[in-house]
Design an enzyme around this catalytic site. Structure first.
Site, PDB file in Angstrom:
ATOM      1  N   PRO A  67      -1.401 -13.970   7.432  1.00 25.30           N
ATOM      2  CG  PRO A  67      -1.361 -13.607   5.066  1.00 25.30           C
ATOM      3  CD  PRO A  67      -0.880 -12.968   6.292  1.00 25.30           C
ATOM      4  CD  GLU A 116       3.037 -13.772   3.657  1.00 27.38           C
ATOM      5  OE1 GLU A 116       2.066 -14.311   3.011  1.00 27.38           O
ATOM      6  OE2 GLU A 116       3.655 -12.539   3.020  1.00 27.38           O
ATOM      7  CD  GLN A 132       8.301  -7.879   0.364  1.00 28.04           C
ATOM      8  OE1 GLN A 132       7.052  -7.813  -0.079  1.00 28.04           O
ATOM      9  NE2 GLN A 132       9.345  -8.334  -0.023  1.00 28.04           N
ATOM     10  CB  ALA A 160       4.496  -6.035  11.158  1.00 34.07           C
ATOM     11  CG  ASP A 161       0.742  -4.113   7.989  1.00 33.09           C
ATOM     12  OD1 ASP A 161      -0.020  -2.904   7.781  1.00 33.09           O
ATOM     13  OD2 ASP A 161       1.977  -3.863   7.999  1.00 33.09           O
ATOM     14  CG  PHE A 162       2.073  -8.237   3.961  1.00 30.39           C
ATOM     15  CD1 PHE A 162       0.668  -7.976   3.634  1.00 30.39           C
ATOM     16  CD2 PHE A 162       2.960  -7.530   3.620  1.00 30.39           C
ATOM     17  CE1 PHE A 162       0.367  -6.940   2.863  1.00 30.39           C
ATOM     18  CE2 PHE A 162       2.664  -6.348   2.895  1.00 30.39           C
ATOM     19  CZ  PHE A 162       1.499  -5.962   2.540  1.00 30.39           C
ATOM     20  CG  HIS A 169       2.218  -1.563   2.735  1.00 31.57           C
ATOM     21  ND1 HIS A 169       0.855  -1.541   2.317  1.00 31.57           N
ATOM     22  CD2 HIS A 169       2.949  -2.334   2.353  1.00 31.57           C
ATOM     23  CE1 HIS A 169       1.064  -2.198   1.098  1.00 31.57           C
ATOM     24  NE2 HIS A 169       2.356  -2.869   1.150  1.00 31.57           N
TER      25      HIS A 169
END
Ligand SMILES: Cc1ncc(C[n+]2csc(CCOP(=O)(O)OP(=O)(O)O)c2C)c(N)n1
Lengths: 316, 320
Positions: free
Chosen positions: B86, B57, B79, B81-83, B124
């Site tokens: 990074p 990310e 993929q 928002a949580d990810f 997620h």
């Protein structure tokens, strides 16, 4: 190289005199490496220099006034007092302005190269630099991997100057030699002794040429020693004397000057004259900038958006 | 009928058609069409312009910034928002500061599939808009309708600043419209989703629908609830919020994010400082609970605000 050294020594003395806001970070000992990169790049390439790349910046076409203006906070400088010292550039000309976060510029250069590919430009190279410490970031890994996946014409110069601020290499990474990582990423690796200008011109020049010819990312690992503190606030007393006295501790500039004299490509008088004229050029730049206006909070826009209409007026 | 998710796909197809500077970059967005199929068939329809990214990310956003410097208008799909965490550094420190530092605009759109769905759990389900809103230099959009998902995504791509497009996963399939809109409110303008005169609910994204359901419930009890859909949370359309509170005298700010600070706190602070005299009761907030987001639907349904809890908070407020 000489201009970078003279300019930085002058900036360091202004810092000691309390005439500079913020820090001063020197590339002392790193000029041969950095200049070799700047000289190997062409107009139209992308270059994202880092902290110790004054020589490369000048070789890539930076006017010393831009450096002095940014350090001294002139309103006429490229960053207009919003940013200082090494945080400067002209992104529109392919000369990107680093953010402080180590590792962050590599993927940005990758994106610049992806854009050039979309536009159908051929033979473009994107280059950026990082220190031994910066190789430990996640950003470094993500970006080099991305460059390899996309087979981008990226040149990544790693200046292994043995220390990251005060942290020695054995607390930074555990691989035998950073260049061994190249194979893991699927990129070409090169090693160079950065105390030796000839070697730098040769190896860095070759890496840039290979990237330009379509051989994908090139990683150059250069060994040298930082010949200054991390910044001018730092006396670097943690660097062992034995290391300073060893081969790595040689000053690339002094070595290059001796070589020029030995080969009789320049006479001692010519070298002295050249140094004198460079010193004068630096003095004039500083005198010019000292007369320039500082940024004025009253005329600042205090708006971070390119679309002022979308600024949150309640926050203004 | 077109869903919220299909509207997002259609907006991207239109952006790719209309503007050669647009490309899409994200994990699995290519031939596979994305984890939620928001880029279904786009790789096929626009060869070479919808690219699979490695799970990186930071580098995905970083590369989008570089491409934007060179004049492109990338859309990055994170993929979930949580990810985006990074990639946080490149978003808040780099994209958000680029124009201010260098005068070179950074027209990137980062799509953040946001918010909770049953069974998605702590990593997620997050709503990150309030975290990002703290940073200057970003535009943050939170569409609550199919029409807004379409028109605001097109606007996002056209905006010369970095835009975080917080599309709500719960609305992806739940929400349907007759067709794509031909006109829309501009970004930065809130919308009165339901007019009323007794109390104002200010909210955004999926919570608009919980608030509308609560308003329906309260109409049976004789109360007229006005629901303001912020649409964009940076900037916030403070004028529309204040005008609504001027009509009703009561404010409940509802958000799906966590209760410490964030959008609802910002709304209450603005109304308190600019419109205290308009209020007949203390301004109130309703947010998710102050824990990570639970997996089990029973727990999740209690963790986030829902129509019944919004209705309860409104009844409390109306009694004050
Ligand atoms: C992500 C990040 N963490 C910490 C810092 C603070 N910092 C600035 S320079 C530096 C040391 C860098 O060492 P190295 O990469 O070896 O480069 P050198 O200074 O030796 O040229 C540190 C820790 C930073 N700029 N970025």
């Amino acid at each position: 190289m000489l201009l970078a050294r003279v300019l930085e020594e002058k900036l360091a003395s202004l810092y000691r005199a309390g005439k500079i806001n913020g820090g001063v970070f020197l590339g002392k000992g790193q000029e041969a490496l950095s200049a070799s990169l700047g000289m190997s790049l062409r107009k139209g390439d992308i270059f994202a220099p880092l902290i110790r790349d004054q020589a490369g910046r000048l070789a890539f076409g930076e006017d010393i006034l831009e450096a002095v203006r940014t350090y001294m906070g002139s309103a006429l400088g490229p960053m207009r007092g919003r940013e200082g010292n090494v945080h400067r550039g002209r992104p529109k000309d392919g000369y990107y302005a680093m953010i402080s976060h180590l590792g962050a510029m590599i993927s940005v250069v990758c994106g610049g190269l992806i854009a050039r590919r979309f536009k159908g430009e051929k033979g473009v190279v994107g280059a950026t630099c990082i220190g031994d410490g910066g190789t430990s970031t996640g950003a470094f890994h993500e970006a080099l991997n991305l460059a390899a996946v996309e087979k981008l014409p990226l040149v990544l110069l790693i200046a292994n100057n043995q220390f990251a601020y005060s942290t020695p290499n054995d607390r930074e990474f555990a691989c035998h030699d950073l260049v061994d990582r190249a194979i893991g990423y699927g990129v070409e690796g090169h090693k160079v002794d950065a105390t030796d200008l000839d070697a730098c011109l040769d190896v860095v020049g070759r890496a840039v040429a290979r990237a330009r010819e379509g051989h994908g990312p090139q990683m150059v690992v250069a060994s040298l020693l930082r010949l200054s503190g991390h910044g001018e606030h730092d006396d670097a007393s943690y660097i062992p004397e034995a290391l300073k006295a060893a081969h790595l501790g040689q000053d690339c500039l002094k070595t290059a000057e001796c070589t020029l004299l030995d080969r009789k490509w320049i006479s001692p008088e010519e070298l002295a004259e050249l140094t004198g004229s460079i010193q004068q050029q630096v003095e004039e730049a500083i005198a010019t900038v000292q007369r320039e206006p500082a940024p004025d909070p009253a005329t600042e826009t205090w708006c971070a958006l390119a679309t002022p209409g979308l600024d949150d007026t309640f926050c203004a | 009928m077109i869903t919220y998710l299909e509207a997002i796909r259609e907006a991207q197809a239109k952006a790719l058609t209309d503007d050669p500077r647009v490309y899409i970059y994200g994990q699995d967005v290519g031939r596979f069409g994305g984890a939620f199929k928001a880029t279904k068939n786009l790789a096929h329809e626009f060869p070479g312009r919808v690219l699979d990214a490695p799970i990186s990310e930071d580098a995905m956003v970083g590369s989008a910034i570089g491409a934007a410097i060179e004049g492109m208008r990338p859309i990055v799909e994170i993929q979930y928002a949580d990810f985006s965490t990074p990639g946080f550094n490149q978003i808040v420190n780099h994209a958000a500061s680029l124009y201010w530092r260098t005068r070179v605009p950074c027209p990137i759109t980062v799509r953040l599939p946001s918010g909770g769905t049953a069974g998605s759990g702590p990593f997620h389900s997050q709503s990150m808009e309030g975290v990002y809103a703290q940073y200057p230099g970003l535009v943050i959009l939170t569409p609550a309708t199919v029409e807004d998902a379409y028109s605001m995504l097109l606007e996002a791509v056209a905006i010369d600043d970095p835009v975080l497009f917080c599309e709500h996963k719960y609305l992806y399939y739940h929400l349907k419209a007759e067709g794509l809109p031909t006109e829309a409110l501009p970004v930065g303008k809130a919308r009165i989703a339901r007019p009323g005169r007794d109390v104002t609910v200010v909210t955004y994204s999926a919570m608009v629908h919980e608030a509308l359901a609560a308003a329906e419930e309260l109409s049976g009890e004789g109360y007229e609830v006005e629901v303001v859909d912020l649409r964009s949370i940076k900037p916030i359309d403070t004028d529309t919020v204040l005008a609504s509170v001027a009509r009703t005298g009561r404010l409940l700010a509802v958000g799906e994010a966590w209760p410490w600070g964030g959008v609802t706190a910002e709304v209450v602070a603005r109304v308190a400082s600019e419109g205290l005299a308009l209020l007949d009761a203390p301004p109130r907030r309703l947010n998710a609970k102050n824990t990570p987001i639970p997996f089990h639907p029973n727990l999740w349904g209690t963790h986030r605000p829902t129509a019944p809890t919004v209705a309860r908070a409104l009844r409390d407020l109306l009694r004050l």
